[in-house]
Design a protein around this motif. Structure first.
Motif, PDB file in Angstrom:
ATOM      1  N   THR A 187      21.307 -39.294 -19.134  1.00 28.40           N
ATOM      2  CA  THR A 187      22.213 -38.178 -18.854  1.00 28.40           C
ATOM      3  C   THR A 187      22.063 -37.108 -19.930  1.00 28.40           C
ATOM      4  OG1 THR A 187      24.500 -37.574 -18.337  1.00 28.40           O
ATOM      5  CG2 THR A 187      24.174 -39.071 -20.175  1.00 28.40           C
ATOM      6  N   LYS A 188      22.528 -35.905 -19.621  1.00 32.41           N
ATOM      7  CA  LYS A 188      22.629 -34.867 -20.635  1.00 32.41           C
ATOM      8  C   LYS A 188      23.825 -35.179 -21.526  1.00 32.41           C
ATOM      9  CE  LYS A 188      20.641 -31.087 -17.902  1.00 32.41           C
ATOM     10  NZ  LYS A 188      20.890 -29.751 -17.310  1.00 32.41           N
ATOM     11  N   ALA A 189      23.687 -34.936 -22.819  1.00 33.89           N
ATOM     12  CA  ALA A 189      24.773 -35.275 -23.738  1.00 33.89           C
ATOM     13  C   ALA A 189      24.716 -34.415 -24.989  1.00 33.89           C
ATOM     14  CB  ALA A 189      24.703 -36.757 -24.103  1.00 33.89           C
ATOM     15  N   ASP A 190      25.847 -34.425 -25.718  1.00 32.01           N
ATOM     16  CA  ASP A 190      25.925 -33.789 -27.029  1.00 32.01           C
ATOM     17  C   ASP A 190      26.121 -34.875 -28.081  1.00 32.01           C
ATOM     18  OD1 ASP A 190      25.819 -31.108 -26.057  1.00 32.01           O
ATOM     19  OD2 ASP A 190      27.913 -31.305 -25.446  1.00 32.01           O
ATOM     20  N   SER A 237      22.253 -30.977 -28.822  1.00 35.80           N
ATOM     21  CA  SER A 237      22.356 -31.232 -27.382  1.00 35.80           C
ATOM     22  C   SER A 237      21.011 -31.710 -26.878  1.00 35.80           C
ATOM     23  CB  SER A 237      22.775 -29.967 -26.622  1.00 35.80           C
ATOM     24  OG  SER A 237      24.049 -29.534 -27.023  1.00 35.80           O
ATOM     25  N   GLN A 256      18.958 -35.005 -24.166  1.00 35.90           N
ATOM     26  CA  GLN A 256      18.978 -36.073 -23.174  1.00 35.90           C
ATOM     27  C   GLN A 256      19.286 -37.404 -23.857  1.00 35.90           C
ATOM     28  OE1 GLN A 256      18.547 -36.237 -19.760  1.00 35.90           O
ATOM     29  NE2 GLN A 256      18.619 -33.994 -19.689  1.00 35.90           N
ATOM     30  N   ASN A 314      35.279 -38.534 -21.807  1.00 40.84           N
ATOM     31  CA  ASN A 314      34.214 -37.570 -22.091  1.00 40.84           C
ATOM     32  C   ASN A 314      33.139 -38.112 -23.034  1.00 40.84           C
ATOM     33  OD1 ASN A 314      36.079 -37.611 -24.202  1.00 40.84           O
ATOM     34  ND2 ASN A 314      35.651 -35.492 -24.801  1.00 40.84           N
ATOM     35  N   GLY A 315      33.010 -39.428 -23.119  1.00 40.86           N
ATOM     36  CA  GLY A 315      31.914 -39.949 -23.927  1.00 40.86           C
ATOM     37  C   GLY A 315      32.201 -41.308 -24.530  1.00 40.86           C
ATOM     38  N   PHE A 354      29.493 -36.865 -23.114  1.00 42.94           N
ATOM     39  CA  PHE A 354      28.998 -36.519 -21.766  1.00 42.94           C
ATOM     40  C   PHE A 354      30.146 -36.738 -20.785  1.00 42.94           C
ATOM     41  CE2 PHE A 354      27.848 -40.820 -22.887  1.00 42.94           C
ATOM     42  CZ  PHE A 354      28.104 -41.606 -21.772  1.00 42.94           C
ATOM     43  N   THR A 407      30.954 -42.478 -17.884  1.00 45.70           N
ATOM     44  CA  THR A 407      31.046 -43.151 -19.177  1.00 45.70           C
ATOM     45  C   THR A 407      31.348 -44.640 -19.005  1.00 45.70           C
ATOM     46  OG1 THR A 407      33.391 -42.529 -19.353  1.00 45.70           O
ATOM     47  CG2 THR A 407      31.780 -41.074 -20.382  1.00 45.70           C
TER      48      THR A 407
END
Length: 362
Positions: free
Chosen positions: A242-245, A293, A295, A327-328, A343, A347
């Motif tokens: 997933t895309k994530a920070d 930021s 993957q 959110n993560g 992300f 989750t």
């Protein structure tokens, strides 16, 4: 001939003022009609007799007392349907009752569909409770529909509604443990096919079904492998992407306990990963620094973060605890900075996969 559904009643006495003014109690019009139905053979009662009662009390049966008049018809029809069969004689009686009471066709159709439909629905539910409707049961349902004189479109709607309710109940029971096994999925499709009913799912329900299928796979060691182009070793499998920070705490190396969601996963023996649920609370970003930021990947050996500023790797055997948020996921390691992987979707899936992967480490 007295009809067992109508019993003779005493008239209501008027008050002093009404008697003084010679006014009649309007409700007595209904009582006199009831007594007429109770005392005489139904088909011998004329419309003039009913109208004379209405005129005597100066009431409009089709207006202020319309609902009460419909009760006379409803009670008679309900009595006729006790044996789940309408004979020609009963149909003739009902037709005459409708005429003398001044009830229109639309009102009769509504009452008939409601009462006969209730009986039909009960019998349909009995017939399909095993998730099947064989030829003999189909014939019995067709006969019942004919005996009740229930319109085909009403019967079909009742059948479809009952089939949908059965499917919905089966699905709710199957998903009560938030898992959907291949056997349960096959049974769901089998019931839908046997009953000629659609499995109607909105986008949210369908997403949950897919999620619960995955949960079952995770628990039963049938985790689907993702094809990713990140150069994994031959025996390493990717489970999640997933895309994530990547965030790091700006105040203290550890997370502030007042912001915790309450779900804190200890990395220890046992099925601790089994009942992970997404929490309602979110981790507040204001106490965190945004580092990068990119993957996010989860494999059976490690967490890989490929960011714009560089790659980061966390070996699963170095993780001591993790906590799941909407959110993560917050990770605690044996050494070094403890990151928050931010992300916005799935989750709970990531947490179950992470817990399972850790439990399977050599």
């Amino acid at each position: 001939m007295e009809h067992h559904i109508y019993k003779k009643k005493e008239l209501v006495k008027g008050g002093f003022l009404k008697n003084l003014l010679g006014q009649k109690v309007k409700e007595n019009a209904l009582i006199e009609i009831n007594n007429l139905l109770a005392e005489k053979e139904l088909t011998s009662i004329t419309v003039d007799e009913v109208q004379n009662i209405a005129a005597k009390y100066k009431v409009n049966l089709e207006g202020e007392f319309n609902n009460d008049v419909l009760v006379f018809y409803t009670d008679y029809l309900r009595s006729c349907l006790d044996d789940k069969y309408l004979s020609e004689e009963e149909l003739a009686d009902l037709k005459h009752l409708k005429f003398i009471l001044g009830i229109n066709d639309k009102e009769v159709d509504i009452i008939h569909s409601q009462l006969a439909g209730e009986i039909y629905k009960v019998e349909v539910e009995k017939a399909i409770e095993d998730g099947m409707l064989d030829d003999d049961e189909k014939q019995l349902m067709e006969k019942l529909q004919n005996d009740l004189k229930l319109p085909a479109d009403v019967a079909e709607k009742i059948y479809q509604t009952s089939g949908q309710e059965l499917l919905s109940n089966f699905m709710n029971n199957a998903l009560s443990d938030e898992m959907l096994s291949p056997e349960e999925e096959a049974e769901l499709q089998k019931i839908a096919q046997n009953l000629n009913a659609e499995v109607k799912l909105d986008s949210s329900t369908r997403a949950n079904l897919d999620k619960y299928k995955l949960f079952w796979q995770i628990e039963n060691d049938e985790i689907p492998e993702l094809e990713v182009n990140i150069g994994l070793p031959r025996k390493e499998k990717c489970y999640f992407q997933t895309k994530a920070d990547w965030l790091e705490n700006a105040i203290h190396p550890d997370i502030d306990h007042s912001t915790r969601s309450g779900l804190r996963i200890k990395i220890a023996k046992g099925d601790y990963w089994r009942n992970i649920h997404k929490q309602e609370k979110t981790l507040h970003k204001k106490e965190w620094n945004h580092i990068d930021s990119g993957q996010l990947y989860l494999t059976n050996k490690k967490i890989i973060f490929k960011g714009a500023k560089g790659d980061k790797i966390i070996l699963l055997n170095r993780i001591t605890e993790f906590e799941v948020y909407v959110n993560g996921v917050f990770l605690e390691k044996e050494k070094g900075i403890n990151p928050f992987l931010n992300f916005g979707a799935n989750t709970d899936i990531f947490a179950m996969l992470l817990g399972k992967a850790i439990s399977q480490l050599d």
